[in-house]
Each structure stands twice: as C-alpha cells, then as structure tokens.
Design a protein around this motif. Structure first.
Motif, short mmCIF file in Angstrom:
data_model
loop_
_atom_site.label_atom_id
_atom_site.label_comp_id
_atom_site.label_asym_id
_atom_site.label_seq_id
_atom_site.Cartn_x
_atom_site.Cartn_y
_atom_site.Cartn_z
N ASN A 290 -0.36 -29.65 78.33
CA ASN A 290 -1.23 -28.55 77.92
C ASN A 290 -2.64 -29.02 77.61
N SER A 291 -2.75 -30.20 77.01
CA SER A 291 -4.05 -30.72 76.61
C SER A 291 -4.99 -30.97 77.78
N PHE A 292 -4.42 -31.10 78.97
CA PHE A 292 -5.23 -31.39 80.16
C PHE A 292 -5.51 -30.14 80.99
N ALA A 293 -4.66 -29.16 80.91
CA ALA A 293 -4.73 -27.98 81.79
C ALA A 293 -6.07 -27.26 81.70
N GLY A 294 -6.70 -27.25 80.52
CA GLY A 294 -7.95 -26.54 80.34
C GLY A 294 -9.13 -27.12 81.12
N TYR A 295 -8.98 -28.33 81.63
CA TYR A 295 -10.06 -28.96 82.39
C TYR A 295 -10.01 -28.62 83.88
N LEU A 296 -9.00 -27.89 84.29
CA LEU A 296 -8.81 -27.60 85.71
C LEU A 296 -9.49 -26.30 86.11
N VAL A 297 -10.25 -26.35 87.19
CA VAL A 297 -10.85 -25.16 87.78
C VAL A 297 -10.68 -25.24 89.29
N GLU A 298 -10.60 -24.09 89.93
CA GLU A 298 -10.44 -24.07 91.38
C GLU A 298 -11.64 -24.72 92.05
N LYS A 299 -11.37 -25.62 92.98
CA LYS A 299 -12.38 -26.39 93.72
C LYS A 299 -13.10 -27.41 92.84
N GLY A 300 -12.61 -27.61 91.63
CA GLY A 300 -13.20 -28.62 90.76
C GLY A 300 -12.66 -30.00 91.07
N ALA A 301 -13.28 -31.01 90.49
CA ALA A 301 -12.88 -32.40 90.74
C ALA A 301 -11.90 -32.87 89.67
N VAL A 302 -10.98 -33.74 90.10
CA VAL A 302 -10.03 -34.36 89.19
C VAL A 302 -9.68 -35.73 89.78
N VAL B 85 -6.83 -38.50 90.20
CA VAL B 85 -5.39 -38.72 90.12
C VAL B 85 -5.12 -40.15 90.57
N ASP B 86 -4.61 -40.97 89.67
CA ASP B 86 -4.42 -42.40 89.95
C ASP B 86 -5.71 -43.02 90.49
N GLY B 87 -6.84 -42.53 89.95
CA GLY B 87 -8.14 -43.08 90.32
C GLY B 87 -8.77 -42.49 91.56
N ALA B 88 -8.07 -41.60 92.26
CA ALA B 88 -8.61 -41.01 93.49
C ALA B 88 -9.25 -39.66 93.19
N SER B 89 -10.47 -39.48 93.65
CA SER B 89 -11.19 -38.23 93.46
C SER B 89 -10.60 -37.17 94.39
N LEU B 90 -10.08 -36.10 93.81
CA LEU B 90 -9.46 -35.04 94.59
C LEU B 90 -10.01 -33.69 94.16
N THR B 91 -9.86 -32.70 95.04
CA THR B 91 -10.33 -31.34 94.76
C THR B 91 -9.14 -30.46 94.42
N VAL B 92 -9.26 -29.73 93.33
CA VAL B 92 -8.19 -28.82 92.91
C VAL B 92 -8.15 -27.63 93.86
N ALA B 93 -7.05 -27.46 94.57
CA ALA B 93 -6.90 -26.33 95.49
C ALA B 93 -6.43 -25.09 94.75
N ASP B 94 -5.55 -25.29 93.78
CA ASP B 94 -5.00 -24.18 93.00
C ASP B 94 -4.48 -24.75 91.68
N TYR B 95 -4.36 -23.89 90.68
CA TYR B 95 -3.85 -24.37 89.40
C TYR B 95 -3.14 -23.26 88.66
N GLY B 96 -2.25 -23.68 87.76
CA GLY B 96 -1.55 -22.74 86.90
C GLY B 96 -1.66 -23.18 85.47
N ASP B 97 -0.79 -22.66 84.61
CA ASP B 97 -0.86 -22.99 83.18
C ASP B 97 -0.56 -24.46 82.92
N ARG B 98 0.33 -25.04 83.71
CA ARG B 98 0.76 -26.42 83.45
C ARG B 98 0.80 -27.26 84.72
#
Length: 198
Positions: free
Chosen positions: A125-137, A139-152
C-alpha cells in the motif's frame, strides 16, 4: 544517479555474512568497467565496489539495505541487473533512478504478447500511491512505463530488448522485485504534505 537503463546482467558467485551486513560477489565481464570505491546498481540497489578483477566485483550490503531489499535472499547462480552511474556528460535516457529501493514487490502475473511480455506486479500500500498511468517506475533497477495500475498492483510491457538485457526473462510468478518510485512523485508528495500542514 542512474537512469534505469540496465547495461548487462551478472551472476552471484559468492555470498557471505559479515559484521553488520552481507558481502556479494558478482561474476560479470562488466567488472572491467568498474572501479573500486565507485557505485554500481545491482538489481536497482546502489552499492559500492570494494574489490574487483577482470571478471567479478564484490560489494557490501548493510543491514539497513538488506532489510529493504531481497539481497539477503540471493544465492549462488542467481542473476542480477547491472548499471553504472550516469556520467556528468552522458546522454540522459530512462528516468532519474537513485538506487534507493522504496519497497519490495512480487511478480503476480506474466503474459506473453506478440512483441514482448506483460508483467503484473503486486505492491505494498505504501508504494501504490506513486503509480500513475504512463508514469515511470524502476523495477529491479530497470526504468519501465506503467501501462495500467490498480489499488495494489501495476502492469508493464517489457519489449524484447529489455528481456534480452535484463533478468526479467528469468522471472517467475511470486518472485520478489525491487521497486523505486519516480523521485518527482516524492517531491510532489512532500510539497502537498507541507501545504496541507500550513
């Protein structure tokens, strides 16, 4: 500072407990590009090179780092993503990645696509608030684009080049992953908190 553009992978060849942490040896030809005392991102975790040869390097992870990551679970033979810090005069791609892991997530789904693979990651839960559609994240050091997100959870699409250069092709459902939010999201969060408190 890193960019999340993984340069290559390495293989854990030795791990040992040490006072107040754990020492890791990573086998990789990439070691010739590293220098003692300099930083290297190991699956998104910024560590300092303590020793190196032509085909391996060693780094120390403190207890605090081990508590935030899955580095203590790595075993001989496990693969890790590797990236050197971005040089001051380097071309900036990816996004700003500090190498400070915010949370550990879990691979929740893997779906083959015509061009690449879609991954679903469960997050705390503590991380979910940082996610936005098409935003950057990261994962294991790799820059990826968020395609979709939910509550968890959130979804990304890994293209063939990403699969080739990283450890993602070796991931299975329930495997852990390091997560780092876009630092810009953290500044916005902090600014809003200050305004609300005033």
């Amino acid at each position: 500072m890193f960019t999340g553009l993984v340069e290559t992978t390495g293989t854990i060849s030795k791990t040992e407990s040490a006072a107040e942490g754990r020492r890791l040896r990573v086998e990789t030809a990439f070691a010739t590009d590293l220098a003692v005392g300099k930083s290297v991102a190991v699956s998104g975790v910024c560590l300092t090179v303590e020793r190196r040869s032509d085909d391996w390097f060693e780094a120390f992870a403190t207890e605090e780092t081990l508590g935030r990551t899955y580095l203590s679970d790595l075993r001989v033979g496990d693969a890790v993503n590797l990236e050197r810090p971005m040089p001051a005069d380097g071309r900036f791609d990816g996004h700003v990645v500090k190498g400070t892991v915010d949370a550990t997530g879990t691979v929740a789904g893997i779906r083959e696509q015509a061009e690449g693979v879609e991954f679903v990651f469960d997050v705390p839960n503590s991380f979910a608030g940082y996610l936005v559609e098409k935003g950057a994240v990261a994962v294991d050091g790799a820059s990826l684009t968020v395609a979709d997100y939910g509550d968890r959870s959130f979804t990304v699409a890994a293209i063939p080049e990403t699969l080739q250069l990283t450890t993602f092709s070796e991931k299975d459902v329930s495997d852990p992953v390091h997560l780092e939010a876009d630092v810009l999201a953290k500044y916005v969060e902090r600014r809003l908190a200050v305004e609300v408190a005033q």
